[in-house]
Write a protein that holds these residues in place. Structure first.
Motif, PDB file in Angstrom:
ATOM      1  N   LYS A   8      40.331  88.828  25.854  1.00  0.00           N
ATOM      2  CA  LYS A   8      41.336  87.898  26.366  1.00  0.00           C
ATOM      3  C   LYS A   8      42.042  88.538  27.548  1.00  0.00           C
ATOM      4  O   LYS A   8      42.430  89.698  27.487  1.00  0.00           O
ATOM      5  CB  LYS A   8      42.359  87.536  25.292  1.00  0.00           C
ATOM      6  N   SER A   9      42.179  87.774  28.603  1.00  0.00           N
ATOM      7  CA  SER A   9      42.908  88.205  29.785  1.00  0.00           C
ATOM      8  C   SER A   9      43.692  87.011  30.296  1.00  0.00           C
ATOM      9  O   SER A   9      43.136  85.923  30.461  1.00  0.00           O
ATOM     10  CB  SER A   9      41.939  88.704  30.860  1.00  0.00           C
ATOM     11  N   GLU A  10      44.962  87.203  30.524  1.00  0.00           N
ATOM     12  CA  GLU A  10      45.804  86.118  31.022  1.00  0.00           C
ATOM     13  C   GLU A  10      46.830  86.719  31.972  1.00  0.00           C
ATOM     14  O   GLU A  10      47.607  87.581  31.577  1.00  0.00           O
ATOM     15  CB  GLU A  10      46.509  85.412  29.857  1.00  0.00           C
ATOM     16  N   ARG A  11      46.756  86.297  33.241  1.00  0.00           N
ATOM     17  CA  ARG A  11      47.719  86.780  34.226  1.00  0.00           C
ATOM     18  C   ARG A  11      47.770  85.811  35.390  1.00  0.00           C
ATOM     19  O   ARG A  11      46.827  85.041  35.611  1.00  0.00           O
ATOM     20  CB  ARG A  11      47.366  88.184  34.708  1.00  0.00           C
ATOM     21  N   ALA A  12      48.837  85.841  36.123  1.00  0.00           N
ATOM     22  CA  ALA A  12      48.973  84.989  37.300  1.00  0.00           C
ATOM     23  C   ALA A  12      48.031  85.492  38.382  1.00  0.00           C
ATOM     24  O   ALA A  12      47.928  86.697  38.616  1.00  0.00           O
ATOM     25  CB  ALA A  12      50.412  84.998  37.799  1.00  0.00           C
ATOM     26  N   GLN A  13      47.292  84.578  38.996  1.00  0.00           N
ATOM     27  CA  GLN A  13      46.386  84.893  40.085  1.00  0.00           C
ATOM     28  C   GLN A  13      46.473  83.786  41.127  1.00  0.00           C
ATOM     29  O   GLN A  13      46.846  82.651  40.813  1.00  0.00           O
ATOM     30  CB  GLN A  13      44.934  84.970  39.597  1.00  0.00           C
ATOM     31  N   SER A  14      46.080  84.104  42.338  1.00  0.00           N
ATOM     32  CA  SER A  14      46.042  83.076  43.378  1.00  0.00           C
ATOM     33  C   SER A  14      44.882  82.121  43.093  1.00  0.00           C
ATOM     34  O   SER A  14      43.949  82.461  42.364  1.00  0.00           O
ATOM     35  CB  SER A  14      45.860  83.718  44.761  1.00  0.00           C
ATOM     36  N   ARG A  15      44.928  80.960  43.676  1.00  0.00           N
ATOM     37  CA  ARG A  15      43.827  80.008  43.528  1.00  0.00           C
ATOM     38  C   ARG A  15      42.526  80.611  44.032  1.00  0.00           C
ATOM     39  O   ARG A  15      41.465  80.397  43.451  1.00  0.00           O
ATOM     40  CB  ARG A  15      44.166  78.716  44.270  1.00  0.00           C
ATOM     41  N   THR A  16      42.602  81.400  45.105  1.00  0.00           N
ATOM     42  CA  THR A  16      41.413  82.048  45.658  1.00  0.00           C
ATOM     43  C   THR A  16      40.822  83.043  44.663  1.00  0.00           C
ATOM     44  O   THR A  16      39.600  83.086  44.472  1.00  0.00           O
ATOM     45  CB  THR A  16      41.758  82.760  46.989  1.00  0.00           C
ATOM     46  N   GLU A  17      41.669  83.837  44.016  1.00  0.00           N
ATOM     47  CA  GLU A  17      41.186  84.811  43.027  1.00  0.00           C
ATOM     48  C   GLU A  17      40.524  84.110  41.839  1.00  0.00           C
ATOM     49  O   GLU A  17      39.493  84.556  41.344  1.00  0.00           O
ATOM     50  CB  GLU A  17      42.330  85.697  42.539  1.00  0.00           C
ATOM     51  N   ILE A  18      41.124  83.011  41.399  1.00  0.00           N
ATOM     52  CA  ILE A  18      40.547  82.241  40.289  1.00  0.00           C
ATOM     53  C   ILE A  18      39.179  81.691  40.700  1.00  0.00           C
ATOM     54  O   ILE A  18      38.208  81.789  39.945  1.00  0.00           O
ATOM     55  CB  ILE A  18      41.501  81.117  39.850  1.00  0.00           C
ATOM     56  N   ALA A  19      39.095  81.142  41.895  1.00  0.00           N
ATOM     57  CA  ALA A  19      37.820  80.603  42.390  1.00  0.00           C
ATOM     58  C   ALA A  19      36.760  81.697  42.464  1.00  0.00           C
ATOM     59  O   ALA A  19      35.596  81.460  42.116  1.00  0.00           O
ATOM     60  CB  ALA A  19      38.020  79.952  43.758  1.00  0.00           C
ATOM     61  N   GLU A  20      37.135  82.893  42.888  1.00  0.00           N
ATOM     62  CA  GLU A  20      36.181  84.007  42.960  1.00  0.00           C
ATOM     63  C   GLU A  20      35.650  84.357  41.572  1.00  0.00           C
ATOM     64  O   GLU A  20      34.452  84.621  41.408  1.00  0.00           O
ATOM     65  CB  GLU A  20      36.834  85.232  43.601  1.00  0.00           C
TER      66      GLU A  20
END
Length: 90
Positions: A8-20
């Motif tokens: 499990k990993s949960e952290r705030a990321q930019s939309r670009t990081e999520i897309a990557e």
């Protein structure tokens, strides 16, 4: 059936990081390769079946004075299960 969380990993990321991240998973699936997940001390390698179930779910959670929206992507398969072959009628 009881559920065991393997990673499990949960952290705030930019939309670009999520897309990557999603793109990296998509590339592994497209190539028929295992998916390796790692964060800090955690790591796991998963090898989805050739035809897993894919679920997309959008949710709204309300409570008190705030609401939260989410979208979840889930790939599910049974390890070692035989794949359903094509149906034939004779």
């Amino acid at each position: 059936m009881p559920e065991e969380v393997l990673f499990k990993s949960e952290r705030a990321q930019s939309r670009t990081e999520i897309a990557e991240t999603l793109r990296a998973v998509a590339d592994k699936l497209d190539a028929g390769e295992s998916i390796s997940l790692s964060a800090g001390e955690q790591s796991i390698e998963l090898d989805p079946s050739e035809r897993p179930e894919f679920e997309i779910k959008a949710e709204r959670e309300t409570g008190g004075s705030s609401e939260e929206l989410s979208v979840e992507f889930e790939i599910e398969w049974t390890p070692g299960a035989e794949e359903d072959g094509p149906v034939s009628v004779e």
